[in-house]
Design an enzyme around this catalytic site. Structure first.
Site, PDB file in Angstrom:
ATOM      1  N   GLU A  51     131.390  12.350  -6.950  1.00  0.00           N
ATOM      2  CA  GLU A  51     132.176  12.054  -8.143  1.00  0.00           C
ATOM      3  C   GLU A  51     133.642  11.788  -7.798  1.00  0.00           C
ATOM      4  O   GLU A  51     134.248  12.500  -6.994  1.00  0.00           O
ATOM      5  CB  GLU A  51     132.100  13.244  -9.120  1.00  0.00           C
ATOM      6  N   LYS A 124     130.316   9.110 -18.307  1.00  0.00           N
ATOM      7  CA  LYS A 124     130.024  10.537 -18.406  1.00  0.00           C
ATOM      8  C   LYS A 124     130.079  11.012 -19.856  1.00  0.00           C
ATOM      9  O   LYS A 124     131.069  10.790 -20.549  1.00  0.00           O
ATOM     10  CB  LYS A 124     131.031  11.307 -17.547  1.00  0.00           C
ATOM     11  N   CYS A 161     128.086  14.960 -12.862  1.00  0.00           N
ATOM     12  CA  CYS A 161     128.587  16.325 -12.742  1.00  0.00           C
ATOM     13  C   CYS A 161     128.273  17.227 -13.935  1.00  0.00           C
ATOM     14  O   CYS A 161     127.170  17.731 -14.048  1.00  0.00           O
ATOM     15  CB  CYS A 161     130.077  16.307 -12.432  1.00  0.00           C
TER      16      CYS A 161
END
Length: 300
Positions: A51, A124, A161
């Site tokens: 990431e 995300k 994540c």
């Protein structure tokens, strides 16, 4: 049992090159280019990066100056990464700080196919706001949804994540036909935490991925960064613990890294998911008629 379809994969677990605070994108991309070349030489057809790989994890504090790190998509980094994918004929999964418009930024995964074309992107969805991880200051939650990205090596369920803690995200990718789940990650502990707490955090992180693999009958790839990154505001910083891993569809470890920079390589049998889902037909037995309350924040 279904026909075996073997996919050689590589995860680039790396330490950020830090220069003048948040890091030097050119220097970090140069390291990535060398690692991808090595992974391709080893036979990888799918390469996953960590990431926000262009520099340090800048979300340890809140500063408007950090927005200068963001880039448009397409932009300079995507041009360089696309050329890298094409050069080595690999599907490359990247993670970038996207500048969509003035005042509108995302944490965005971009997938490049082996011919250098952009196969798709994922913004995300779940954004944390915890000590040392002040992402809500920087990132707008994604608006693309949970849509797998079709590539020449399969349909990728790309998540990022903090998404890894949400079974709903993995499930929706699986229901949309993902062949495997991928998590570019930046996770670590406060170096002042006691050893028992550090172990609990890392074990929980790995367990969450194993749960996604088992519950959905899919391979899972998670690529984390390594090394200590100091805090810009004088706090204790973050020790990123690495431990990148590749899991099979029953949660078994196919490969696992330690805490040093490495190229984690292995082969994933994509055809095995069909067999696992036949003996563990979780999708068949879901009570979709009884899950309406999942759309509520909390059931009072």
């Amino acid at each position: 049992m279904s026909r075996k379809t073997t996919l050689p994969v590589a995860l680039i677990q790396e330490r950020a090159v830090i220069d003048q605070g948040a890091g030097n994108a050119d220097a970090n991309l140069s390291v990535i280019e060398a690692r991808v070349a090595e992974a391709a030489k080893q036979g990888a057809r799918l390469v996953l990066l960590q990431e926000l790989h262009n520099g340090a994890y800048f979300c340890q504090h809140e500063s408007v100056d950090e927005f200068d790190l963001a880039e448009p998509i397409p932009g300079p980094s995507t041009e360089r990464l696309a050329a890298l994918a094409k050069q080595h004929k690999v599907v490359l999964v990247s993670s970038l700080f996207e500048r969509r418009a003035a005042g509108l930024y995302h944490n965005t995964g971009v997938v490049f196919d082996a011919d250098g074309s952009t196969a798709g992107k994922y913004r995300k969805m779940h954004i944390p706001d915890d000590p040392g991880f002040y992402e809500k200051f920087y990132f707008t939650p994604g608006d693309i949804g949970f849509k797998p990205i079709d590539t020449s090596v399969g349909r990728l369920g790309l998540l990022v994540c903090w998404d890894q803690w949400y079974p709903e995200a993995a499930r929706l990718m699986a229901l949309a036909g993902a062949d495997l789940l991928l998590y570019p990650t930046a996770i670590g502990w406060d170096p002042t935490d006691v050893d028992d707490e550090k172990k609990r955090q890392r074990d929980a992180w790995i367990l969450s991925h194993r749960g996604h693999a088992v519950a959905n009958g899919l391979p899972v790839l998670s690529c984390n960064r390594v090394g200590h990154e100091p805090s810009p505001i004088g706090a204790s910083g973050i020790d990123f613990w690495g431990n990148s891993h590749v899991l099979g569809p029953q949660g078994e470890f196919l490969a696992e890294a330690g805490t040093d920079p490495t190229i984690l390589s292995c082969e994933v049998d994509l055809g095995r998911s069909e067999h696992v889902r036949r003996i563990w037909p979780f999708l068949r037995d879901r009570r979709i008629d009884a899950y309406g309350d999942l759309l509520k924040r909390y059931i009072d």
